[in-house]
Motif scaffolding. Structure first.
Motif, PDB file in Angstrom:
ATOM      1  N   GLY A  77       0.802  -1.220   0.000  1.00 47.28           N
ATOM      2  CA  GLY A  77       0.000   0.000   0.000  1.00 47.28           C
ATOM      3  C   GLY A  77       0.831   1.264   0.000  1.00 47.28           C
ATOM      4  O   GLY A  77       0.594   2.177  -0.794  1.00 47.28           O
ATOM      5  N   THR A  78       1.825   1.345   0.887  1.00 52.17           N
ATOM      6  CA  THR A  78       2.643   2.560   0.961  1.00 52.17           C
ATOM      7  C   THR A  78       3.456   2.772  -0.305  1.00 52.17           C
ATOM      8  O   THR A  78       3.498   3.885  -0.849  1.00 52.17           O
ATOM      9  N   VAL A  79       4.099   1.713  -0.794  1.00 50.72           N
ATOM     10  CA  VAL A  79       4.923   1.848  -1.993  1.00 50.72           C
ATOM     11  C   VAL A  79       4.040   2.095  -3.220  1.00 50.72           C
ATOM     12  O   VAL A  79       4.348   2.957  -4.052  1.00 50.72           O
ATOM     13  N   GLY A  80       2.932   1.352  -3.319  1.00 49.23           N
ATOM     14  CA  GLY A  80       2.040   1.525  -4.475  1.00 49.23           C
ATOM     15  C   GLY A  80       1.404   2.903  -4.521  1.00 49.23           C
ATOM     16  O   GLY A  80       1.420   3.576  -5.555  1.00 49.23           O
ATOM     17  N   LEU A  81       0.854   3.336  -3.390  1.00 47.30           N
ATOM     18  CA  LEU A  81       0.232   4.668  -3.342  1.00 47.30           C
ATOM     19  C   LEU A  81       1.286   5.764  -3.490  1.00 47.30           C
ATOM     20  O   LEU A  81       1.038   6.791  -4.131  1.00 47.30           O
ATOM     21  N   GLY A  82       2.459   5.552  -2.891  1.00 49.99           N
ATOM     22  CA  GLY A  82       3.532   6.539  -3.032  1.00 49.99           C
ATOM     23  C   GLY A  82       3.950   6.714  -4.479  1.00 49.99           C
ATOM     24  O   GLY A  82       4.159   7.838  -4.949  1.00 49.99           O
ATOM     25  N   LEU A  83       4.058   5.602  -5.208  1.00 47.86           N
ATOM     26  CA  LEU A  83       4.413   5.671  -6.629  1.00 47.86           C
ATOM     27  C   LEU A  83       3.310   6.342  -7.430  1.00 47.86           C
ATOM     28  O   LEU A  83       3.576   7.178  -8.305  1.00 47.86           O
ATOM     29  N   LEU A  84       2.063   5.992  -7.131  1.00 47.72           N
ATOM     30  CA  LEU A  84       0.934   6.589  -7.845  1.00 47.72           C
ATOM     31  C   LEU A  84       0.889   8.096  -7.633  1.00 47.72           C
ATOM     32  O   LEU A  84       0.760   8.876  -8.594  1.00 47.72           O
ATOM     33  N   PHE A  85       1.001   8.530  -6.392  1.00 51.66           N
ATOM     34  CA  PHE A  85       0.969   9.961  -6.099  1.00 51.66           C
ATOM     35  C   PHE A  85       2.175  10.684  -6.696  1.00 51.66           C
ATOM     36  O   PHE A  85       2.059  11.824  -7.155  1.00 51.66           O
ATOM     37  N   ALA A  86       3.341  10.020  -6.691  1.00 56.72           N
ATOM     38  CA  ALA A  86       4.545  10.641  -7.250  1.00 56.72           C
ATOM     39  C   ALA A  86       4.359  10.973  -8.726  1.00 56.72           C
ATOM     40  O   ALA A  86       4.813  12.019  -9.211  1.00 56.72           O
ATOM     41  N   ILE A  87       3.678  10.092  -9.443  1.00 56.14           N
ATOM     42  CA  ILE A  87       3.460  10.313 -10.874  1.00 56.14           C
ATOM     43  C   ILE A  87       2.336  11.309 -11.109  1.00 56.14           C
ATOM     44  O   ILE A  87       2.437  12.194 -11.973  1.00 56.14           O
ATOM     45  N   LEU A  88       1.262  11.205 -10.307  1.00 50.83           N
ATOM     46  CA  LEU A  88       0.110  12.080 -10.527  1.00 50.83           C
ATOM     47  C   LEU A  88       0.402  13.530 -10.165  1.00 50.83           C
ATOM     48  O   LEU A  88       0.032  14.448 -10.911  1.00 50.83           O
ATOM     49  N   CYS A 171       7.067   7.731   1.152  1.00 49.78           N
ATOM     50  CA  CYS A 171       7.351   6.990  -0.083  1.00 49.78           C
ATOM     51  C   CYS A 171       7.184   7.891  -1.306  1.00 49.78           C
ATOM     52  O   CYS A 171       7.974   7.821  -2.253  1.00 49.78           O
ATOM     53  N   MET A 172       6.155   8.724  -1.289  1.00 55.11           N
ATOM     54  CA  MET A 172       5.899   9.618  -2.429  1.00 55.11           C
ATOM     55  C   MET A 172       7.073  10.569  -2.659  1.00 55.11           C
ATOM     56  O   MET A 172       7.497  10.774  -3.805  1.00 55.11           O
ATOM     57  N   VAL A 173       7.616  11.148  -1.595  1.00 48.47           N
ATOM     58  CA  VAL A 173       8.713  12.117  -1.738  1.00 48.47           C
ATOM     59  C   VAL A 173       9.941  11.454  -2.359  1.00 48.47           C
ATOM     60  O   VAL A 173      10.560  11.996  -3.288  1.00 48.47           O
ATOM     61  N   ILE A 174      10.308  10.263  -1.858  1.00 47.20           N
ATOM     62  CA  ILE A 174      11.477   9.558  -2.390  1.00 47.20           C
ATOM     63  C   ILE A 174      11.258   9.161  -3.842  1.00 47.20           C
ATOM     64  O   ILE A 174      12.126   9.368  -4.703  1.00 47.20           O
ATOM     65  N   LEU A 175      10.089   8.602  -4.129  1.00 50.19           N
ATOM     66  CA  LEU A 175       9.814   8.131  -5.490  1.00 50.19           C
ATOM     67  C   LEU A 175       9.602   9.286  -6.458  1.00 50.19           C
ATOM     68  O   LEU A 175       9.901   9.173  -7.641  1.00 50.19           O
ATOM     69  N   SER A 176       9.104  10.408  -5.949  1.00 50.59           N
ATOM     70  CA  SER A 176       8.944  11.583  -6.809  1.00 50.59           C
ATOM     71  C   SER A 176      10.297  12.097  -7.289  1.00 50.59           C
ATOM     72  O   SER A 176      10.455  12.484  -8.450  1.00 50.59           O
ATOM     73  N   ALA A 177      11.274  12.099  -6.380  1.00 49.91           N
ATOM     74  CA  ALA A 177      12.626  12.523  -6.762  1.00 49.91           C
ATOM     75  C   ALA A 177      13.206  11.585  -7.819  1.00 49.91           C
ATOM     76  O   ALA A 177      13.849  12.037  -8.783  1.00 49.91           O
ATOM     77  N   ALA A 178      12.961  10.281  -7.657  1.00 53.68           N
ATOM     78  CA  ALA A 178      13.452   9.315  -8.645  1.00 53.68           C
ATOM     79  C   ALA A 178      12.737   9.487  -9.984  1.00 53.68           C
ATOM     80  O   ALA A 178      13.354   9.385 -11.052  1.00 53.68           O
ATOM     81  N   TYR A 179      11.442   9.765  -9.920  1.00 56.23           N
ATOM     82  CA  TYR A 179      10.667   9.942 -11.163  1.00 56.23           C
ATOM     83  C   TYR A 179      11.133  11.169 -11.936  1.00 56.23           C
ATOM     84  O   TYR A 179      11.240  11.143 -13.164  1.00 56.23           O
ATOM     85  N   LYS A 180      11.428  12.244 -11.205  1.00 57.59           N
ATOM     86  CA  LYS A 180      11.893  13.455 -11.875  1.00 57.59           C
ATOM     87  C   LYS A 180      13.291  13.266 -12.470  1.00 57.59           C
ATOM     88  O   LYS A 180      13.715  14.032 -13.344  1.00 57.59           O
TER      89      LYS A 180
END
Length: 288
Positions: A77-88, A171-180
């Motif tokens: 849940g945390t990783v999945g939602l974090g990834l989803l929010f990071a992209i959205l 999770c969103m903050v870390i994955l958002s940085a990776a996505y960018k």
């Protein structure tokens, strides 16, 4: 004389750190292992009796089962939602505001979050005035109030929701940085080649973000194995919500059984070591 002083220089800098590790980490770990083979008062040797209790008692088996449930649902849940929010949030104009709102629960102590959600889940019998927000909403909609923290397995799911609420922002903050950090040229090239959003996500975004995803996943696994605050504040392990760390706390401070508490601590430590090793290896690989 000069050469001897030079040889001792590294020891001068490293020595205090090594001493600190030995006194506050290595010694307590060895002492805990030693105590796990003694009785409740640490007076008599009992062999593996404490470990037998850990792996055979019903209360510990329930704790392992609940921790497994947390392990799967909380991590996914945390990783999945974090990834989803990071992209959205990367696609909206108010990105900073959205990130701030999602990350805000991390600013609250876990004990404080548990108190807040305990009021959210508060239950009164049907016909009584509800003080819990969720049950009040259910009454307004014409449903019976529900004992969110009293009924199993609903109570375990309700507790996991609190964990998701707290940790998804991290999770969103870390994955958002990776996505960018993904080159825009790669994404544009995939779209030019006719790939749809799902194909771009699967074949470009996920492979490029794999190091960050691995790091975040292992971090969440370690957190969930040590989960304690939320359960202690909201249910104290009652109504079938016991987890390993909470049981260890009870054995030590409620039942004064040092041997069993130490055995549980050792088992929990052994469960965490492989995940920590994978996390450290991933970090070193990323830095290299």
């Amino acid at each position: 004389m000069k050469r001897k002083t030079s040889a001792l220089t590294p020891l001068f800098y490293v020595g205090p750190a090594v001493l600190f590790l030995l006194v506050y980490q290595v010694y307590p770990a060895l002492q805990t292992i030693y105590l796990s083979f003694l009785d409740r008062r640490s007076e008599s040797f009992v062999g593996l009796d404490n470990y037998k209790y850990v792996f055979t008692s019903q209360v510990m088996l329930r704790a392992f089962k609940n921790n497994l449930l947390w392990l799967v649902l909380f991590t996914a849940g945390t990783v999945g939602l974090g990834l989803l929010f990071a992209i959205l949030v990367d696609r909206v104009k108010y990105e900073r505001l959205a990130k701030s709102i999602i990350f805000m629960p991390m600013a609250i102590s876990f004990v404080g979050a548990g108190v807040v959600w305990k009021f959210m889940y508060s239950y009164k019998p049907a016909g009584a005035e509800q003080i819990g927000l969720l049950n009040q909403i259910m009454v307004i909609l014409g449903f019976e109030p529900k004992g969110w923290l009293l009924e199993n397995p609903v109570n375990n799911l309700a507790l996991i929701v609190v964990g998701l609420w707290i940790w998804t922002g991290y999770c969103m903050v870390i994955l958002s940085a990776a996505y960018k950090g993904i080159p825009k040229e790669l994404l544009e090239a995939g779209q030019v080649d006719g790939a749809n959003d799902w194909q771009v996500f699967r074949h470009i975004i996920i492979p490029e973000m794999r190091p960050a995803l691995t790091m975040v996943t292992t971090t969440m696994l370690v957190n969930v194995l040590k989960i304690f605050d939320i359960i202690y504040v909201m249910t104290n392990g009652n109504f079938g919500t016991e987890v390993i760390a909470n049981r260890m706390f009870k054995e030590m401070f409620q039942y004064a059984n040092t041997g069993r508490a130490s055995a549980i601590a050792v088992v929990l430590f052994l469960m965490i070591i492989p995940i920590m090793f994978a996390n450290i290896r991933q970090k070193l690989k990323g830095e290299g």
